[in-house]
Enzyme design. Structure first.
Site, PDB file in Angstrom:
ATOM      1  N   ASN A 112      81.679  95.717  80.465  1.00  0.00           N
ATOM      2  CA  ASN A 112      81.509  94.406  79.841  1.00  0.00           C
ATOM      3  C   ASN A 112      82.699  94.148  78.922  1.00  0.00           C
ATOM      4  OD1 ASN A 112      80.112  92.013  78.965  1.00  0.00           O
ATOM      5  ND2 ASN A 112      79.482  93.113  77.109  1.00  0.00           N
ATOM      6  N   HIS A 114      83.429  92.215  75.328  1.00  0.00           N
ATOM      7  CA  HIS A 114      82.695  91.665  74.184  1.00  0.00           C
ATOM      8  C   HIS A 114      83.711  91.167  73.152  1.00  0.00           C
ATOM      9  CE1 HIS A 114      79.396  91.151  71.409  1.00  0.00           C
ATOM     10  NE2 HIS A 114      80.148  91.705  70.479  1.00  0.00           N
ATOM     11  N   SER A 141      86.675  93.886  72.928  1.00  0.00           N
ATOM     12  CA  SER A 141      86.505  95.261  73.410  1.00  0.00           C
ATOM     13  C   SER A 141      85.986  95.235  74.841  1.00  0.00           C
ATOM     14  CB  SER A 141      85.466  96.002  72.561  1.00  0.00           C
ATOM     15  OG  SER A 141      85.752  95.913  71.183  1.00  0.00           O
ATOM     16  N   ASP A 150      75.773  96.391  73.778  1.00  0.00           N
ATOM     17  CA  ASP A 150      77.162  96.453  73.323  1.00  0.00           C
ATOM     18  C   ASP A 150      77.497  97.829  72.735  1.00  0.00           C
ATOM     19  OD1 ASP A 150      77.535  93.758  74.048  1.00  0.00           O
ATOM     20  OD2 ASP A 150      76.797  93.062  72.115  1.00  0.00           O
TER      21      ASP A 150
HETATM   22  C1  GRF Z   1      84.187  85.730  76.549  1.00  0.00           C
HETATM   23  O1  GRF Z   1      84.538  85.490  75.215  1.00  0.00           O
HETATM   24  C2  GRF Z   1      83.504  87.048  76.652  1.00  0.00           C
HETATM   25  O2  GRF Z   1      83.990  88.001  75.774  1.00  0.00           O
HETATM   26  C3  GRF Z   1      82.097  86.684  76.275  1.00  0.00           C
HETATM   27  O3  GRF Z   1      81.881  85.434  76.902  1.00  0.00           O
HETATM   28  C4  GRF Z   1      83.127  84.762  77.044  1.00  0.00           C
HETATM   29  C5  GRF Z   1      83.289  84.422  78.493  1.00  0.00           C
HETATM   30  O4  GRF Z   1      84.368  83.579  78.720  1.00  0.00           O
HETATM   31  N1  GRF Z   1      81.173  87.729  76.649  1.00  0.00           N
HETATM   32  P1  GRF Z   1      84.801  83.263  80.231  1.00  0.00           P
HETATM   33  O5  GRF Z   1      83.572  82.777  80.991  1.00  0.00           O
HETATM   34  O6  GRF Z   1      85.390  84.494  80.833  1.00  0.00           O
HETATM   35  O7  GRF Z   1      85.812  82.148  80.099  1.00  0.00           O
END
Ligand code: GRF
Length: 199
Positions: A112, A114, A141, A150
């Site tokens: 993932n 985050h 991260s 997370d």
């Molecule tokens: C990103 O900031 C990611 O870290 C979070 O959700 C957002 C997704 O953005 N979990 P995208 O859909 O990749 O533009």
């Protein structure tokens, strides 16, 4: 640990899919040697679905409101991921918390991204919380997914200095730009060096 073809990426999204796009771009540029074999969204109007289709990647929608309850949704999601025979399941802005069964099915090969310097600011609204806490630094991260939200081992981080002029929107945009640089690199590291991780 069985040997999976970690280059087979299945990407789960809920929104714009800019991280998905960055992964696809780095594959197309020959920097990331992997294939996105499927993109799944829990939301039919996620912008990332078009990005996937434009890149010729098969897509599927598994929407929670089409199922009787959360557990049926989780089963359907797991089955759809399995259909694509993933090596690595890549969460890229997927806004649903995965069930324990789902995680155990694909672990340890689920990652993932985050938007915080974990272990700081797990959960939602990370940019707002970092600003409110008066942090000097913030970032993103990439981590392995475990049943602790997370909480899995960190693979890559990007760190930026918070500017006095930053608000939530500017900080989100600056962190997102960093996300696009680290996610594909983290994936390449896993493909090349997966035995280095304490899984
Ligand atoms: C990103 O900031 C990611 O870290 C979070 O959700 C957002 C997704 O953005 N979990 P995208 O859909 O990749 O533009």
């Amino acid at each position: 640990m069985e040997d999976k073809d970690l280059k087979r990426l299945v990407v789960l999204i809920s929104g714009e899919g800019s991280n998905l796009q960055a992964i696809l771009d780095n594959i197309a540029a020959g920097k990331l040697s992997a294939n996105v074999v499927g993109v799944i969204s829990d939301c039919a109007d996620a912008g990332g679905l078009k990005k996937a289709r434009d890149a010729g990647v098969p897509t599927a929608v598994v929407a929670e409101n089409k199922y009787a309850d959360k557990s049926q949704f989780n089963i359907a999601l797991q089955q759809q991921v399995e259909k694509y025979q993933p090596g690595l399941v890549v969460l890229a802005g997927f806004m649903k918390i995965l069930s324990v069964d789902f995680i155990q099915c694909f672990a340890p090969w689920i990652i993932n991204i985050h938007p915080s310097l974990l272990p700081k600011f797990k959960g939602l609204n990370t940019h707002r919380r970092a600003l409110a806490a008066g942090e000097q630094y913030h970032g993103a991260s990439v981590h392995f997914v475990t049943t602790e939200l997370d909480g899995g081992e960190i693979i890559e981080q990007a760190k930026i200095k918070i500017n006095a002029s930053d608000d939530e929107a500017t900080l989100r945009a600056r962190v997102l730009a960093e996300e696009h640089k680290i996610y594909w690199r983290a994936i390449q590291r896993i493909i090349n060096h997966h035995r280095e991780f304490k899984l």
